[in-house]
Each structure stands twice: as C-alpha cells, then as structure tokens.
Design a protein around this motif. Structure first.
Motif, mmCIF file in Angstrom:
data_model
loop_
_atom_site.group_PDB
_atom_site.id
_atom_site.type_symbol
_atom_site.label_atom_id
_atom_site.label_comp_id
_atom_site.label_asym_id
_atom_site.label_seq_id
_atom_site.Cartn_x
_atom_site.Cartn_y
_atom_site.Cartn_z
ATOM 1 N N THR A 71 0.379 -1.220 -0.344
ATOM 2 C CA THR A 71 0.103 -0.394 0.129
ATOM 3 C C THR A 71 0.997 1.288 -0.178
ATOM 4 O O THR A 71 0.631 2.538 -0.525
ATOM 5 N N ARG A 72 2.371 1.101 0.568
ATOM 6 C CA ARG A 72 3.237 2.470 0.534
ATOM 7 C C ARG A 72 3.818 2.436 -0.878
ATOM 8 O O ARG A 72 4.621 3.232 -1.242
ATOM 9 N N PHE A 73 4.174 1.267 -1.192
ATOM 10 C CA PHE A 73 5.055 0.922 -2.523
ATOM 11 C C PHE A 73 4.263 0.271 -3.539
ATOM 12 O O PHE A 73 3.735 -0.760 -3.478
ATOM 13 N N LYS A 74 4.451 1.086 -5.066
ATOM 14 C CA LYS A 74 3.272 -0.091 -5.944
ATOM 15 C C LYS A 74 4.378 -1.100 -6.345
ATOM 16 O O LYS A 74 3.582 -1.957 -7.369
ATOM 17 N N THR A 75 5.976 -1.172 -6.702
ATOM 18 C CA THR A 75 6.193 -2.228 -6.863
ATOM 19 C C THR A 75 7.024 -2.770 -5.708
ATOM 20 O O THR A 75 7.335 -2.155 -4.840
ATOM 21 N N ARG A 76 7.707 -3.940 -5.767
ATOM 22 C CA ARG A 76 9.181 -4.642 -5.330
ATOM 23 C C ARG A 76 9.959 -4.081 -5.310
ATOM 24 O O ARG A 76 10.618 -3.280 -4.355
ATOM 25 N N GLN A 77 10.242 -3.504 -6.517
ATOM 26 C CA GLN A 77 11.237 -2.860 -6.807
ATOM 27 C C GLN A 77 11.716 -1.358 -6.277
ATOM 28 O O GLN A 77 12.572 -0.956 -6.034
ATOM 29 N N GLN A 78 10.478 -0.684 -5.879
ATOM 30 C CA GLN A 78 10.407 0.531 -5.284
ATOM 31 C C GLN A 78 10.839 0.438 -3.843
ATOM 32 O O GLN A 78 11.787 0.969 -3.362
ATOM 33 N N LEU A 79 10.606 -0.334 -2.459
ATOM 34 C CA LEU A 79 10.673 -1.050 -1.980
ATOM 35 C C LEU A 79 12.042 -1.613 -1.645
ATOM 36 O O LEU A 79 12.983 -1.029 -0.625
ATOM 37 N N LYS A 80 12.756 -2.210 -3.126
ATOM 38 C CA LYS A 80 14.352 -2.683 -2.856
ATOM 39 C C LYS A 80 15.153 -1.304 -2.785
ATOM 40 O O LYS A 80 16.490 -1.212 -2.395
ATOM 41 N N GLN A 81 14.431 -1.243 -4.020
ATOM 42 C CA GLN A 81 15.041 0.609 -3.778
ATOM 43 C C GLN A 81 15.351 1.717 -3.053
ATOM 44 O O GLN A 81 16.492 2.267 -2.073
ATOM 45 N N GLN A 82 14.231 2.058 -1.973
ATOM 46 C CA GLN A 82 14.212 2.260 -0.372
ATOM 47 C C GLN A 82 15.045 1.585 0.639
ATOM 48 O O GLN A 82 15.984 2.518 1.371
ATOM 49 N N LEU A 83 15.426 0.439 0.193
ATOM 50 C CA LEU A 83 15.927 -0.401 1.102
ATOM 51 C C LEU A 83 17.372 -0.313 0.565
ATOM 52 O O LEU A 83 18.320 0.425 2.051
ATOM 53 N N ARG A 84 17.675 0.130 -0.602
ATOM 54 C CA ARG A 84 19.415 0.096 -1.187
ATOM 55 C C ARG A 84 19.338 1.449 -0.097
ATOM 56 O O ARG A 84 21.320 1.803 0.213
ATOM 57 N N ASP A 85 19.211 2.307 -0.428
ATOM 58 C CA ASP A 85 19.863 3.680 -0.295
ATOM 59 C C ASP A 85 18.246 4.660 -0.322
ATOM 60 O O ASP A 85 17.673 5.181 -1.220
ATOM 61 N N ALA A 86 17.529 5.190 0.831
ATOM 62 C CA ALA A 86 16.681 5.939 1.460
ATOM 63 C C ALA A 86 16.902 7.041 1.468
ATOM 64 O O ALA A 86 16.005 8.204 0.461
ATOM 65 N N SER A 87 17.985 7.662 1.133
ATOM 66 C CA SER A 87 18.221 9.132 1.339
ATOM 67 C C SER A 87 18.177 9.793 -0.166
ATOM 68 O O SER A 87 17.782 10.810 -0.637
ATOM 69 N N VAL A 88 17.635 8.893 -1.832
ATOM 70 C CA VAL A 88 17.664 9.334 -2.817
ATOM 71 C C VAL A 88 16.278 9.934 -2.517
ATOM 72 O O VAL A 88 16.199 10.976 -3.215
ATOM 73 N N PHE A 89 15.060 9.507 -1.774
ATOM 74 C CA PHE A 89 14.190 9.652 -1.552
ATOM 75 C C PHE A 89 13.551 10.840 -0.656
ATOM 76 O O PHE A 89 12.433 11.789 -0.871
ATOM 77 N N ASN A 90 14.832 10.517 0.183
ATOM 78 C CA ASN A 90 14.340 11.607 1.657
ATOM 79 C C ASN A 90 16.081 12.046 2.161
ATOM 80 O O ASN A 90 16.208 11.068 2.676
#
Length: 120
Positions: A71-90
C-alpha cells in the motif's frame, strides 16, 4: 481441418492446479525465511531497531511498522530501492543505505524485500 483437442481434460486441471499452487508456496517458504532472518539480524538488516514487524521482539518506533508495504510502494522494485538507499527519496532520512554501504548484498536485499512484501 480437424478440431483441436485440449492438452488436458478438466479433471486433469483440477488435480494439476492445486499441486502447482502447493509447489509454489513451498518454494517461497525458505526464501521468505532467509529474508526474515536478515531483517531480524542485528548485524545485517536490523529492521527491528526502528520498525515494528510481526513476530519481532523489542521493536523500535522511529520508523513506521513494516506491514502492508504494497500500500506504500507500488512495486517490489520501489521497496528495494528504498532499502538500497533511502536518502535518494529523502535526504534527511535516518535509515541506513543498506545497498550503497554494502550492508546487504543485492541478493540479500531481494530476500528482505520478498519477506517484507509478504507481511500483511
């Protein structure tokens, strides 16, 4: 011209489909367990330091609970990107960049994503 015959009859599908579903579910268990172990490992994922997760002991409350991530991430890839480096988004995030800092390998990130994505 002859009428084509189905490869399998209805009765055969009725037996085959439940077997395939069971086989797929059985194959995801070990992968999900690997992801859970990484997420709970204080030297690797350490998700419990900041997040509440089902079955987790002594969770933190800095980050949001890790459930219903679809419900917070559209795809698994978006979640993976968040885990890889959340500072890209925030850029102000306190979440460690697990992939960028090589805390988790790409394969380990996949396991954690599989586990977290399965949580309701």
């Amino acid at each position: 011209m002859t009428k084509s015959q189905p490869l399998l009859g209805f009765g055969q599908y009725a037996v085959l489909v439940p077997l395939l579903i069971t086989a797929c579910a059985a194959n995801t268990g070990p992968i999900r367990q690997q992801g859970k172990q990484l997420a709970f490992d204080r030297d690797k994922g350490n998700c419990l330091a900041c997040h509440a997760i089902e079955d987790g002991e002594s969770p933190g409350n800095i980050g949001p609970p890790l459930s219903d991530l679809s419900t917070r991430f559209k795809t698994r890839q978006q979640l993976k990107q968040q885990l890889r480096d959340a500072s890209v988004f925030n850029p102000e995030t306190s979440m460690p960049p697990y992939g960028r800092n090589k805390i988790l390998t790409d394969e380990e990130l996949d396991h954690v994503v599989d586990y977290l994505w399965s949580l309701e």
